[in-house]
Every structure is written in C-alpha cells, then in structure tokens.
Design a protein around this motif. Structure first.
Motif, PDB file in Angstrom:
ATOM      1  N   MET A 192     -28.640  45.325  82.314  1.00  0.00           N
ATOM      2  CA  MET A 192     -28.051  45.923  82.660  1.00  0.00           C
ATOM      3  C   MET A 192     -28.405  46.201  84.186  1.00  0.00           C
ATOM      4  SD  MET A 192     -29.292  49.786  79.522  1.00  0.00           S
ATOM      5  CE  MET A 192     -30.870  49.147  79.483  1.00  0.00           C
ATOM      6  N   LEU A 193     -28.465  47.522  85.159  1.00  0.00           N
ATOM      7  CA  LEU A 193     -27.877  47.041  86.005  1.00  0.00           C
ATOM      8  C   LEU A 193     -29.413  47.054  86.891  1.00  0.00           C
ATOM      9  CD1 LEU A 193     -26.803  45.665  88.890  1.00  0.00           C
ATOM     10  CD2 LEU A 193     -25.116  47.829  88.615  1.00  0.00           C
ATOM     11  N   THR A 194     -29.748  46.436  87.356  1.00  0.00           N
ATOM     12  CA  THR A 194     -31.054  47.066  88.228  1.00  0.00           C
ATOM     13  C   THR A 194     -30.031  47.756  90.039  1.00  0.00           C
ATOM     14  OG1 THR A 194     -32.428  45.443  87.802  1.00  0.00           O
ATOM     15  CG2 THR A 194     -32.811  46.949  90.039  1.00  0.00           C
ATOM     16  N   THR A 195     -30.709  48.954  90.827  1.00  0.00           N
ATOM     17  CA  THR A 195     -29.380  49.896  91.211  1.00  0.00           C
ATOM     18  C   THR A 195     -30.486  50.930  91.458  1.00  0.00           C
ATOM     19  OG1 THR A 195     -27.522  50.349  91.697  1.00  0.00           O
ATOM     20  CG2 THR A 195     -29.142  51.529  89.961  1.00  0.00           C
TER      21      THR A 195
ATOM     22  N   SER B  49     -30.590  37.117  91.055  1.00  0.00           N
ATOM     23  CA  SER B  49     -30.264  38.464  90.950  1.00  0.00           C
ATOM     24  C   SER B  49     -29.497  39.678  91.168  1.00  0.00           C
ATOM     25  CB  SER B  49     -31.483  38.903  91.444  1.00  0.00           C
ATOM     26  OG  SER B  49     -33.115  38.293  90.594  1.00  0.00           O
ATOM     27  N   ILE B  50     -29.002  40.860  91.102  1.00  0.00           N
ATOM     28  CA  ILE B  50     -28.329  41.382  91.648  1.00  0.00           C
ATOM     29  C   ILE B  50     -28.463  42.794  91.477  1.00  0.00           C
ATOM     30  CG2 ILE B  50     -25.638  42.591  90.614  1.00  0.00           C
ATOM     31  CD1 ILE B  50     -25.538  39.378  89.329  1.00  0.00           C
ATOM     32  N   CYS B  51     -28.570  44.039  92.571  1.00  0.00           N
ATOM     33  CA  CYS B  51     -29.066  44.978  93.060  1.00  0.00           C
ATOM     34  C   CYS B  51     -27.167  45.534  93.263  1.00  0.00           C
ATOM     35  CB  CYS B  51     -29.705  44.754  93.598  1.00  0.00           C
ATOM     36  SG  CYS B  51     -30.715  46.914  93.658  1.00  0.00           S
ATOM     37  N   GLY B  52     -27.347  47.290  92.728  1.00  0.00           N
ATOM     38  CA  GLY B  52     -26.593  47.884  93.171  1.00  0.00           C
ATOM     39  C   GLY B  52     -26.492  48.790  93.844  1.00  0.00           C
ATOM     40  N   PHE B  53     -25.496  49.704  93.755  1.00  0.00           N
ATOM     41  CA  PHE B  53     -26.423  51.026  94.962  1.00  0.00           C
ATOM     42  C   PHE B  53     -25.496  52.724  94.146  1.00  0.00           C
ATOM     43  CE2 PHE B  53     -26.827  54.199  98.083  1.00  0.00           C
ATOM     44  CZ  PHE B  53     -28.653  53.807  99.088  1.00  0.00           C
TER      45      PHE B  53
ATOM     46  N   TYR C  74     -30.253  54.063 104.256  1.00  0.00           N
ATOM     47  CA  TYR C  74     -30.840  52.881 104.865  1.00  0.00           C
ATOM     48  C   TYR C  74     -32.492  52.781 104.908  1.00  0.00           C
ATOM     49  CZ  TYR C  74     -34.094  50.823 108.011  1.00  0.00           C
ATOM     50  OH  TYR C  74     -35.309  49.258 108.595  1.00  0.00           O
ATOM     51  N   MET C  75     -32.377  53.794 103.734  1.00  0.00           N
ATOM     52  CA  MET C  75     -34.165  53.139 103.177  1.00  0.00           C
ATOM     53  C   MET C  75     -33.567  52.458 101.622  1.00  0.00           C
ATOM     54  SD  MET C  75     -37.510  53.079 103.116  1.00  0.00           S
ATOM     55  CE  MET C  75     -37.911  53.425 105.220  1.00  0.00           C
ATOM     56  N   GLY C  76     -32.599  53.699 101.204  1.00  0.00           N
ATOM     57  CA  GLY C  76     -32.111  53.121  99.743  1.00  0.00           C
ATOM     58  C   GLY C  76     -32.327  51.500  99.572  1.00  0.00           C
ATOM     59  N   ALA C  77     -31.034  50.979 101.081  1.00  0.00           N
ATOM     60  CA  ALA C  77     -30.913  49.129 101.136  1.00  0.00           C
ATOM     61  C   ALA C  77     -31.980  48.957 101.234  1.00  0.00           C
ATOM     62  CB  ALA C  77     -29.687  49.214 102.011  1.00  0.00           C
ATOM     63  N   TYR C  78     -32.735  49.201 101.835  1.00  0.00           N
ATOM     64  CA  TYR C  78     -34.421  48.488 102.269  1.00  0.00           C
ATOM     65  C   TYR C  78     -34.948  48.721 101.487  1.00  0.00           C
ATOM     66  CZ  TYR C  78     -38.450  47.556 104.928  1.00  0.00           C
ATOM     67  OH  TYR C  78     -39.658  46.676 105.580  1.00  0.00           O
ATOM     68  N   THR C  79     -35.511  49.297 100.657  1.00  0.00           N
ATOM     69  CA  THR C  79     -35.902  48.616  98.905  1.00  0.00           C
ATOM     70  C   THR C  79     -35.563  47.916  97.882  1.00  0.00           C
ATOM     71  OG1 THR C  79     -36.974  51.705  99.585  1.00  0.00           O
ATOM     72  CG2 THR C  79     -37.384  50.667  97.654  1.00  0.00           C
ATOM     73  N   ALA C  80     -33.817  48.501  98.089  1.00  0.00           N
ATOM     74  CA  ALA C  80     -34.029  47.559  97.244  1.00  0.00           C
ATOM     75  C   ALA C  80     -33.754  46.200  97.596  1.00  0.00           C
ATOM     76  CB  ALA C  80     -31.961  47.398  96.469  1.00  0.00           C
ATOM     77  N   VAL C  81     -33.478  45.487  99.007  1.00  0.00           N
ATOM     78  CA  VAL C  81     -33.896  43.971  99.892  1.00  0.00           C
ATOM     79  C   VAL C  81     -35.465  43.460  99.008  1.00  0.00           C
ATOM     80  CG1 VAL C  81     -33.812  42.415 100.752  1.00  0.00           C
ATOM     81  CG2 VAL C  81     -31.346  44.675 100.275  1.00  0.00           C
ATOM     82  N   THR C  82     -35.720  44.774  99.428  1.00  0.00           N
ATOM     83  CA  THR C  82     -37.750  44.470  99.440  1.00  0.00           C
ATOM     84  C   THR C  82     -37.906  43.829  98.789  1.00  0.00           C
ATOM     85  OG1 THR C  82     -37.302  45.903 101.684  1.00  0.00           O
ATOM     86  CG2 THR C  82     -39.735  45.247 100.079  1.00  0.00           C
ATOM     87  N   HIS C  83     -36.981  44.913  97.049  1.00  0.00           N
ATOM     88  CA  HIS C  83     -37.074  44.214  95.853  1.00  0.00           C
ATOM     89  C   HIS C  83     -37.080  42.997  95.545  1.00  0.00           C
ATOM     90  CE1 HIS C  83     -37.770  44.150  91.529  1.00  0.00           C
ATOM     91  NE2 HIS C  83     -36.349  44.588  91.757  1.00  0.00           N
ATOM     92  N   LEU C  84     -35.607  42.723  95.680  1.00  0.00           N
ATOM     93  CA  LEU C  84     -35.209  41.336  95.445  1.00  0.00           C
ATOM     94  C   LEU C  84     -36.791  40.451  95.826  1.00  0.00           C
ATOM     95  CD1 LEU C  84     -31.521  41.848  96.279  1.00  0.00           C
ATOM     96  CD2 LEU C  84     -32.777  41.270  93.431  1.00  0.00           C
ATOM     97  N   ILE C  85     -36.996  40.858  97.437  1.00  0.00           N
ATOM     98  CA  ILE C  85     -37.838  39.247  98.436  1.00  0.00           C
ATOM     99  C   ILE C  85     -38.734  40.148  97.313  1.00  0.00           C
ATOM    100  CG2 ILE C  85     -38.626  39.235 100.489  1.00  0.00           C
ATOM    101  CD1 ILE C  85     -36.527  40.554 101.197  1.00  0.00           C
ATOM    102  N   ASP C  86     -39.224  40.620  96.647  1.00  0.00           N
ATOM    103  CA  ASP C  86     -40.517  40.562  96.002  1.00  0.00           C
ATOM    104  C   ASP C  86     -40.927  39.554  94.644  1.00  0.00           C
ATOM    105  OD1 ASP C  86     -41.710  41.842  98.351  1.00  0.00           O
ATOM    106  OD2 ASP C  86     -41.864  44.439  97.711  1.00  0.00           O
ATOM    107  N   THR C  87     -39.505  39.573  94.251  1.00  0.00           N
ATOM    108  CA  THR C  87     -39.912  39.068  92.912  1.00  0.00           C
ATOM    109  C   THR C  87     -39.025  38.024  93.208  1.00  0.00           C
ATOM    110  OG1 THR C  87     -36.746  40.027  92.595  1.00  0.00           O
ATOM    111  CG2 THR C  87     -39.280  41.211  92.160  1.00  0.00           C
ATOM    112  N   GLY C  88     -38.730  37.120  94.634  1.00  0.00           N
ATOM    113  CA  GLY C  88     -38.799  35.943  94.048  1.00  0.00           C
ATOM    114  C   GLY C  88     -37.431  35.479  95.254  1.00  0.00           C
TER     115      GLY C  88
END
Length: 333
Positions: free
Chosen positions: A285-288, A269-273, A163-177
C-alpha cells in the motif's frame, strides 16, 4: 430581451424571434438585434425557457468545471461541493474540460448562457489564456478556483498546502535513509506544480542534497510513469526513492520497479500525493499525502455561495488553504 427591445425601439416578441433567427423578421432587423445582443453579452437563458414552459420554480445552480472525472481527488472535491451546496439550497451543474482549453471556454459560455449563479473551476493543464475567466468576473459572475488556480485572474481560490505537502513527503523519505530522490511532476507553468516542485527541492537542499536534473521528469499519469521509470532504473546510478505528484503516477512507478525485480521499499521507496482509493489497493500500500478533497470542495462551495448571497462582497478575494497530512504505508521504510 425587454432591455434590448427598449433600446432598439422594437417589441419583445420581435427581439425573441430575431434571436431565434426567425425568417418572419427582416434580415436587416435580425442582424441589428443580434449584433446588439452580442455586443452586450446577451445569451438566451435555456434553463429559464424550459422552466417557463414547464411552470416549475427555478432552482439556484452552481456551475462546476472538473479537468477529468477519472481522478479520485476531483471526485472527492465534487462530493464536498455537492454536499455543501445542497445543504444551503443549491444544485450543481458539472462539466469536464478534459484538460482542453477550447472545451473549458465552451463550458464557461454554456454556464453563463444557463444563468449559473456562480462557477467553481480547476483550470485545464494547457490553459494559458484567461480571457474567458475574466469575462465572467467582468459580468458579475462569482468565480472560485480550486486545486489548479489561475494566477492571471484575480479571483477567490481554495488550495491545499502543496508546498508543505511535498516538503513533508520528501523529508520523510530522507529521514528514512533515502538520498537519491527522483521527482515526477506536471509542467511548471501550473502553480500547483511549482509549489510541489519547490517543496521537493527545498527539502533536499535543507538536508544537504542536490536535485538531479536527470531524475526530474514531466510525468503525471500511470501510463507515462510505466514508460519512463524503466529507463531511469536502467541507468548506472539509480534513485533510491521517488516522489510523484499524484498517486496514479506513484503506482505506475511502483509496478514498473517491481517488474524489474526491485524490492519496495527495501531497494526503492515511493511516495505519492492524493490518498485516493487506489493507494490502499496496490501492493504494498502506498505512502502518500492526503489532500482532503472533500474539505476543499466544501470550502469552495461556501465561498461561492457567500459571494452569491452577499455575505462576501463579489470584489473581495478570498484565499483559503487546506492543510495536508502524510499517510505512511508500505512503500516507504
């Protein structure tokens, strides 16, 4: 076999022959012995038989079930399990369910037949019945789940903070616009998928954004991502970011978007896990999210061995959560 012989008033040799279906034993007596053995969950110990013949001292063996060997995350978990098991004097026997329920059941039976002292397992994606797991517990075999836990069985488990991993990833995407964020995940029947989807959704809602149903897809591999992504990116309004449940899926999105002429991360933007080796082999290289698979394996092995050796009572349920971390690279702004 001695117990069966005593209960039925026959010799151990007769029991042994009957279980091997020897014609030297009458059909009636064979059926009587075989039925009694099946009713009392007796299975021949193949390892013990080979050890008896070779006069080699037996070793302590842990059974490990992996959904698929091809995933870096499961490979890293195996490294953690094997290293910790070896340190504590154990060996591992590994089998792949290949995401098939029937194969998973057969592996459990095989591990029990081979007298594994305990089993570490990540359930197959299509497993919806859990009798084979419960049977192991009922027979006193310690069982520890990792990654994909089985909520239908009361057993110890080790997971990452999905949960927190996904929350952190999506928050990062939002914070970057980013404001239009798509989600690729597994079916919500799996606890891991529920947790990651909830982290994605809650990050959107906290920032005043709404999940878009047309951008939420069941997709957890590169091949499917390369089929689905062009359709999404051909719509009138398209996402400006994707969050994928694993790195392979994210890489499928990346190469599909690049083939269609989109710039990563300027346009999308793209983020993996996972944070596997492929995350640094793609361009950019992938943000993840780093799942720290070796730590998961070490924790699972320690819990199981402690239960086998009595350091943790077999009926005590141990739950451990391994923290994730965001690794920012070139696919996000």
């Amino acid at each position: 076999m001695k117990d069966i012989a005593t209960a039925l008033g026959v010799s151990v040799a007769t029991v042994s022959r009957a279980l091997k279906d020897s014609p030297r034993i009458s059909e009636e007596k064979r059926h009587m012995i075989q039925n009694y053995a099946a009713k009392h969950n007796f299975l021949p110990n193949m390892i013990a038989e080979s050890l008896r013949k070779s006069r080699v001292q037996p070793v302590k063996i842990i059974g490990v079930i992996v959904p698929q060997f091809i995933h870096y995350y499961f490979e890293s978990i195996l490294v953690g399990i094997e290293e910790e098991a070896s340190r504590r004097g154990y060996r591992i026997m590994v089998a792949q369910s290949d995401e098939k329920y029937e194969r998973e059941v057969a592996i459990c039976n095989s591990f029990y037949a081979n007298k594994c002292c305990g089993i570490i397992v990540s359930q197959a994606k299509n497993t919806t019945k859990y009798d084979h797991f419960q049977k192991l517990i009922d027979m006193g075999i310690p069982l520890v789940f990792y990654d994909r836990i089985c909520t239908g069985v009361n057993a110890s488990r080790v997971v990452v903070d999905d949960y927190m991993g996904a929350y952190t990833a999506v928050t990062h995407l939002i914070d970057t616009g980013c404001r239009r964020i798509a989600y690729y995940g597994m079916p919500l029947s799996l606890e891991i998928s529920k947790n990651r989807y909830n982290g994605y959704r809650d990050a959107l809602l906290k920032n005043g954004l709404q999940p878009r149903e047309e951008w939420i897809r069941v997709c957890d591999n590169r091949a499917d991502a390369e089929q689905i992504t062009p359709e999404i990116l051909s719509q009138e309004e398209i996402p400006d970011a994707f969050f994928a449940i694993n790195d392979d899926t994210a890489i499928g999105i990346l190469y599909s978007a690049k083939r269609m002429g989109y710039r990563i991360p300027d346009d999308i933007s793209i983020c993996g896990f996972t944070n596997g080796e492929r995350a640094v082999a793609c361009d950019p290289m992938l943000t993840t999210i780093d799942q720290r698979g070796v730590n998961v394996g070490e924790e699972a092995a320690n819990i199981l061995i402690d239960q086998v050796e009595g350091g943790i009572p077999k009926d005590k349920i141990v739950r451990r959560v391994v923290r994730t971390r965001l690794v920012v690279r070139g696919t996000t702004r």
